[in-house]
Design a protein around this motif. Structure first.
Motif, mmCIF file in Angstrom:
data_model
loop_
_atom_site.group_PDB
_atom_site.id
_atom_site.type_symbol
_atom_site.label_atom_id
_atom_site.label_comp_id
_atom_site.label_asym_id
_atom_site.label_seq_id
_atom_site.Cartn_x
_atom_site.Cartn_y
_atom_site.Cartn_z
ATOM 1 N N CYS A 35 2.827 -6.944 5.469
ATOM 2 C CA CYS A 35 2.374 -8.155 6.184
ATOM 3 C C CYS A 35 1.684 -9.087 5.196
ATOM 4 O O CYS A 35 0.459 -9.279 5.257
ATOM 5 C CB CYS A 35 1.427 -7.777 7.311
ATOM 6 N N PRO A 36 2.443 -9.693 4.265
ATOM 7 C CA PRO A 36 1.819 -10.498 3.215
ATOM 8 C C PRO A 36 1.100 -11.742 3.723
ATOM 9 O O PRO A 36 0.262 -12.297 3.010
ATOM 10 C CB PRO A 36 2.995 -10.874 2.312
ATOM 11 N N GLU A 37 1.379 -12.157 4.949
ATOM 12 C CA GLU A 37 0.745 -13.360 5.491
ATOM 13 C C GLU A 37 -0.679 -13.118 5.990
ATOM 14 O O GLU A 37 -1.411 -14.068 6.250
ATOM 15 C CB GLU A 37 1.608 -13.940 6.633
ATOM 16 N N LEU A 38 -1.083 -11.865 6.107
ATOM 17 C CA LEU A 38 -2.413 -11.544 6.637
ATOM 18 C C LEU A 38 -3.457 -11.499 5.527
ATOM 19 O O LEU A 38 -3.184 -11.006 4.421
ATOM 20 C CB LEU A 38 -2.390 -10.195 7.358
ATOM 21 N N ASP A 39 -4.670 -11.944 5.844
ATOM 22 C CA ASP A 39 -5.772 -11.777 4.902
ATOM 23 C C ASP A 39 -6.260 -10.325 4.979
ATOM 24 O O ASP A 39 -5.798 -9.546 5.816
ATOM 25 C CB ASP A 39 -6.901 -12.781 5.170
ATOM 26 N N ALA A 40 -7.170 -9.966 4.118
ATOM 27 C CA ALA A 40 -7.631 -8.572 4.022
ATOM 28 C C ALA A 40 -8.211 -8.061 5.332
ATOM 29 O O ALA A 40 -7.946 -6.926 5.742
ATOM 30 C CB ALA A 40 -8.650 -8.435 2.899
ATOM 31 N N THR A 41 -8.984 -8.872 6.018
ATOM 32 C CA THR A 41 -9.615 -8.440 7.268
ATOM 33 C C THR A 41 -8.579 -8.193 8.355
ATOM 34 O O THR A 41 -8.607 -7.168 9.034
ATOM 35 C CB THR A 41 -10.641 -9.492 7.743
ATOM 36 N N ALA A 42 -7.652 -9.122 8.514
ATOM 37 C CA ALA A 42 -6.609 -8.982 9.528
ATOM 38 C C ALA A 42 -5.678 -7.819 9.197
ATOM 39 O O ALA A 42 -5.287 -7.049 10.081
ATOM 40 C CB ALA A 42 -5.825 -10.283 9.655
ATOM 41 N N PHE A 43 -5.339 -7.667 7.905
ATOM 42 C CA PHE A 43 -4.482 -6.565 7.496
ATOM 43 C C PHE A 43 -5.146 -5.232 7.811
ATOM 44 O O PHE A 43 -4.522 -4.317 8.330
ATOM 45 C CB PHE A 43 -4.164 -6.656 6.001
ATOM 46 N N SER A 44 -6.425 -5.125 7.512
ATOM 47 C CA SER A 44 -7.168 -3.902 7.762
ATOM 48 C C SER A 44 -7.183 -3.547 9.248
ATOM 49 O O SER A 44 -6.958 -2.393 9.626
ATOM 50 C CB SER A 44 -8.600 -4.048 7.245
ATOM 51 N N ALA A 45 -7.429 -4.529 10.089
ATOM 52 C CA ALA A 45 -7.479 -4.288 11.536
ATOM 53 C C ALA A 45 -6.125 -3.805 12.054
ATOM 54 O O ALA A 45 -6.049 -2.848 12.836
ATOM 55 C CB ALA A 45 -7.915 -5.552 12.265
ATOM 56 N N LEU A 46 -5.057 -4.460 11.613
ATOM 57 C CA LEU A 46 -3.729 -4.067 12.072
ATOM 58 C C LEU A 46 -3.325 -2.719 11.489
ATOM 59 O O LEU A 46 -2.704 -1.905 12.170
ATOM 60 C CB LEU A 46 -2.709 -5.152 11.709
ATOM 61 N N ALA A 47 -3.708 -2.450 10.252
ATOM 62 C CA ALA A 47 -3.385 -1.163 9.618
ATOM 63 C C ALA A 47 -4.031 -0.010 10.375
ATOM 64 O O ALA A 47 -3.421 1.052 10.541
ATOM 65 C CB ALA A 47 -3.840 -1.153 8.168
ATOM 66 N N GLN A 48 -5.246 -0.192 10.837
ATOM 67 C CA GLN A 48 -5.915 0.863 11.596
ATOM 68 C C GLN A 48 -5.164 1.159 12.892
ATOM 69 O O GLN A 48 -4.986 2.321 13.262
ATOM 70 C CB GLN A 48 -7.360 0.481 11.864
ATOM 71 N N GLN A 49 -4.707 0.127 13.558
ATOM 72 C CA GLN A 49 -3.945 0.337 14.795
ATOM 73 C C GLN A 49 -2.589 0.980 14.500
ATOM 74 O O GLN A 49 -2.147 1.881 15.219
ATOM 75 C CB GLN A 49 -3.764 -0.984 15.532
ATOM 76 N N ALA A 50 -1.943 0.537 13.435
ATOM 77 C CA ALA A 50 -0.654 1.112 13.054
ATOM 78 C C ALA A 50 -0.799 2.583 12.672
ATOM 79 O O ALA A 50 0.044 3.415 13.023
ATOM 80 C CB ALA A 50 -0.043 0.316 11.905
ATOM 81 N N ALA A 51 -1.869 2.913 11.968
ATOM 82 C CA ALA A 51 -2.110 4.304 11.565
ATOM 83 C C ALA A 51 -2.299 5.206 12.782
ATOM 84 O O ALA A 51 -1.779 6.319 12.828
ATOM 85 C CB ALA A 51 -3.318 4.389 10.647
ATOM 86 N N GLN A 52 -3.025 4.729 13.763
ATOM 87 C CA GLN A 52 -3.220 5.506 14.995
ATOM 88 C C GLN A 52 -1.896 5.731 15.708
ATOM 89 O O GLN A 52 -1.614 6.832 16.188
ATOM 90 C CB GLN A 52 -4.215 4.809 15.917
ATOM 91 N N LEU A 53 -1.085 4.692 15.771
ATOM 92 C CA LEU A 53 0.209 4.809 16.430
ATOM 93 C C LEU A 53 1.125 5.759 15.670
ATOM 94 O O LEU A 53 1.768 6.628 16.269
ATOM 95 C CB LEU A 53 0.843 3.420 16.555
ATOM 96 N N CYS A 54 1.168 5.635 14.361
ATOM 97 C CA CYS A 54 1.994 6.539 13.556
ATOM 98 C C CYS A 54 1.538 7.989 13.712
ATOM 99 O O CYS A 54 2.365 8.901 13.779
ATOM 100 C CB CYS A 54 1.973 6.122 12.087
ATOM 101 N N ALA A 55 0.248 8.200 13.779
ATOM 102 C CA ALA A 55 -0.278 9.562 13.936
ATOM 103 C C ALA A 55 0.204 10.194 15.237
ATOM 104 O O ALA A 55 0.474 11.403 15.286
ATOM 105 C CB ALA A 55 -1.799 9.549 13.879
ATOM 106 N N GLN A 56 0.330 9.400 16.274
ATOM 107 C CA GLN A 56 0.811 9.919 17.561
ATOM 108 C C GLN A 56 2.230 10.474 17.458
ATOM 109 O O GLN A 56 2.611 11.358 18.220
ATOM 110 C CB GLN A 56 0.783 8.828 18.626
ATOM 111 N N PHE A 57 3.002 9.940 16.519
ATOM 112 C CA PHE A 57 4.390 10.364 16.346
ATOM 113 C C PHE A 57 4.593 11.211 15.094
ATOM 114 O O PHE A 57 5.722 11.474 14.692
ATOM 115 C CB PHE A 57 5.300 9.127 16.287
ATOM 116 N N ASN A 58 3.492 11.598 14.456
ATOM 117 C CA ASN A 58 3.553 12.393 13.226
ATOM 118 C C ASN A 58 4.396 11.682 12.154
ATOM 119 O O ASN A 58 5.190 12.297 11.462
ATOM 120 C CB ASN A 58 4.089 13.796 13.509
ATOM 121 N N ALA A 59 4.203 10.370 12.065
ATOM 122 C CA ALA A 59 4.925 9.554 11.086
ATOM 123 C C ALA A 59 4.000 9.213 9.919
ATOM 124 O O ALA A 59 2.780 9.165 10.075
ATOM 125 C CB ALA A 59 5.426 8.273 11.746
#
Length: 84
Positions: A35-59
């Motif tokens: 997500c190159p268009e995101l600044d560090a804060t926005a990237f971090s927030a979205l990454a945390q949500q993506a990590a939680q979702l990936c963990a649910q699927f063992n990805a």
């Protein structure tokens, strides 16, 4: 994994997470969050949500960002699998 998802364009965080969820449901188990268009804060927030979702699927989640931002995200308790 035989399939490697590299995230692309999206309309909103909800759209991003919805597309990611659909891909994980279809069997994707390795994701590069790009997500190159995101600044560090926005990237971090979205990454945390993506990590939680990936963990649910063992990805595995790779973050396509700078080492500094990656380490900052890890220090905040988000545990992605790696840095791209």
């Amino acid at each position: 994994p035989q399939v490697y998802l590299i995230t692309g364009a999206y309309n909103s965080y909800t759209d991003f997470l919805s597309r990611l969820h659909s891909s994980l449901q279809r069997g994707v188990r390795l994701v590069q969050m790009r997500c190159p268009e995101l600044d560090a804060t926005a990237f971090s927030a979205l990454a945390q949500q993506a990590a939680q979702l990936c963990a649910q699927f063992n990805a595995r989640l790779l973050l396509n960002t700078t080492p500094a931002i990656y380490h900052q995200i890890c220090e905040q308790g988000c545990e992605p699998i790696g840095l791209h």
